[in-house]
Scaffold this motif. Structure first.
Motif, PDB file in Angstrom:
ATOM      1  N   LEU A 165      -5.735  -0.821  -1.038  1.00 14.81           N
ATOM      2  CA  LEU A 165      -5.572   0.136  -0.382  1.00 14.81           C
ATOM      3  C   LEU A 165      -4.549   1.686  -0.655  1.00 14.81           C
ATOM      4  O   LEU A 165      -4.879   3.071  -0.612  1.00 14.81           O
ATOM      5  CB  LEU A 165      -4.837  -0.458   1.187  1.00 14.81           C
ATOM      6  CG  LEU A 165      -4.827   0.658   2.216  1.00 14.81           C
ATOM      7  CD1 LEU A 165      -6.440   1.380   2.986  1.00 14.81           C
ATOM      8  CD2 LEU A 165      -4.169   0.078   2.591  1.00 14.81           C
ATOM      9  N   ILE A 195     -10.881   1.540   1.862  1.00  7.92           N
ATOM     10  CA  ILE A 195      -9.841   1.682   3.197  1.00  7.92           C
ATOM     11  C   ILE A 195     -10.813   1.568   4.176  1.00  7.92           C
ATOM     12  O   ILE A 195      -9.557   0.229   5.032  1.00  7.92           O
ATOM     13  CB  ILE A 195      -9.403   2.802   3.199  1.00  7.92           C
ATOM     14  CG1 ILE A 195      -8.487   3.267   1.715  1.00  7.92           C
ATOM     15  CG2 ILE A 195      -8.578   3.669   4.707  1.00  7.92           C
ATOM     16  CD1 ILE A 195      -9.109   5.184   2.048  1.00  7.92           C
ATOM     17  N   ALA A 221       0.635  -1.166   0.068  1.00  9.47           N
ATOM     18  CA  ALA A 221      -0.222   0.149  -0.377  1.00  9.47           C
ATOM     19  C   ALA A 221       0.913   1.125  -0.165  1.00  9.47           C
ATOM     20  O   ALA A 221       0.316   2.235  -0.989  1.00  9.47           O
ATOM     21  CB  ALA A 221      -0.993   0.491   1.318  1.00  9.47           C
ATOM     22  N   ILE A 272     -10.893  -2.727   4.056  1.00 13.58           N
ATOM     23  CA  ILE A 272      -9.210  -3.730   4.271  1.00 13.58           C
ATOM     24  C   ILE A 272      -8.757  -3.685   5.491  1.00 13.58           C
ATOM     25  O   ILE A 272      -8.418  -4.595   5.876  1.00 13.58           O
ATOM     26  CB  ILE A 272      -8.376  -2.242   3.459  1.00 13.58           C
ATOM     27  CG1 ILE A 272      -9.606  -2.942   1.544  1.00 13.58           C
ATOM     28  CG2 ILE A 272      -6.994  -3.004   3.139  1.00 13.58           C
ATOM     29  CD1 ILE A 272      -8.740  -1.990   0.524  1.00 13.58           C
ATOM     30  N   VAL A 273      -8.767  -2.515   6.006  1.00 17.96           N
ATOM     31  CA  VAL A 273      -8.578  -2.304   7.646  1.00 17.96           C
ATOM     32  C   VAL A 273      -8.654  -3.726   8.294  1.00 17.96           C
ATOM     33  O   VAL A 273      -8.384  -3.821   8.845  1.00 17.96           O
ATOM     34  CB  VAL A 273      -8.748  -0.605   8.052  1.00 17.96           C
ATOM     35  CG1 VAL A 273      -8.324  -0.639   9.689  1.00 17.96           C
ATOM     36  CG2 VAL A 273      -7.212   0.473   7.485  1.00 17.96           C
ATOM     37  N   TYR A 288       1.117   3.873  -2.764  1.00 15.37           N
ATOM     38  CA  TYR A 288       0.395   5.264  -3.155  1.00 15.37           C
ATOM     39  C   TYR A 288       1.559   5.914  -2.774  1.00 15.37           C
ATOM     40  O   TYR A 288       1.513   7.653  -3.193  1.00 15.37           O
ATOM     41  CB  TYR A 288       0.205   5.496  -1.084  1.00 15.37           C
ATOM     42  CG  TYR A 288      -0.311   6.466  -0.791  1.00 15.37           C
ATOM     43  CD1 TYR A 288      -1.429   7.518  -0.894  1.00 15.37           C
ATOM     44  CD2 TYR A 288       0.341   7.656   0.244  1.00 15.37           C
ATOM     45  CE1 TYR A 288      -1.671   8.829  -0.425  1.00 15.37           C
ATOM     46  CE2 TYR A 288       0.237   9.242   0.912  1.00 15.37           C
ATOM     47  CZ  TYR A 288      -0.840   9.913   0.092  1.00 15.37           C
ATOM     48  OH  TYR A 288      -0.971  10.627   0.907  1.00 15.37           O
TER      49      TYR A 288
END
Length: 192
Positions: A127, A104, A43, A107-108, A47
């Motif tokens: 993510l 998000i 991720a 996914i967390v 990002y």
């Protein structure tokens, strides 16, 4: 007699090593470490690549003519997209912002049960991509939660996209493949 019962596994014998329901559930859980570090590393990489590429593209290419990379087949062309692919849903920027935030959160929450490296990679791509586009929607003009996403990769006969979009698509494809193979995020494999 007790040894024979243990070998055969007679259920009423106290010496059979009968397994309690909690022990059975624990035995079915995958062994090994959670793959949270893999998810976070993928991720962060996705990002960072998206963020850096957008910063460079906006600084160097915005308000310039498109740059041909592979003739007419691939160009770099900066556009600000308030909607989704093909510019659809431009009036629903806030909806796309909420969807990205929801992805998000999901996914967390799913990361707590993550023991599969391929799933960690897939979710890390999702993510990182969601964070990249959410950053644009929060911090870019015209305003908070209404910002337009910077797109710059322009293949012929295809909508202009960015690296966050690529990460999301690759993560989604990987999830579909893992699902078809019967691999769950917790590392278990099931056959239907």
């Amino acid at each position: 007699m007790a040894e024979a019962e243990r070998v055969i596994g007679t259920p009423d014998s106290s010496e059979t090593g009968a397994v309690e329901p909690e022990q059975a559930a624990a035995a079915e859980r995958p062994k090994g470490r959670r793959r949270l570090v893999v998810l976070l590393a993928v991720a962060a990489l996705a990002y960072a690549l998206d963020l850096v590429s957008k910063l460079i593209v906006v600084a160097k290419l915005e308000h310039q003519d498109s740059i041909r990379v592979l003739g007419d087949w691939l160009q770099l062309e900066v556009i600000r997209n308030p909607g989704a692919a093909w510019g659809m849903g431009e009036a629903f920027t806030i909806v796309f912002t909420v969807i990205a935030a929801a992805v998000i959160v999901v996914i967390v929450r799913l990361a707590k049960k993550l023991y599969s490296t391929p799933w960690a990679i897939a979710l890390g791509l999702l993510l990182g991509g969601a964070l990249g586009n959410l950053t644009d929607r929060i911090f870019r003009a015209p305003g908070v939660f209404e910002g337009a996403v910077v797109d710059f990769i322009a293949p012929k006969h295809y909508p202009v996209f960015n690296l966050a979009d690529s990460a999301i698509v690759c993560g989604g494809i990987l999830i579909v493949l893992l699902s078809f193979r019967g691999i769950d995020p917790d590392g278990t494999v099931h056959k239907d």
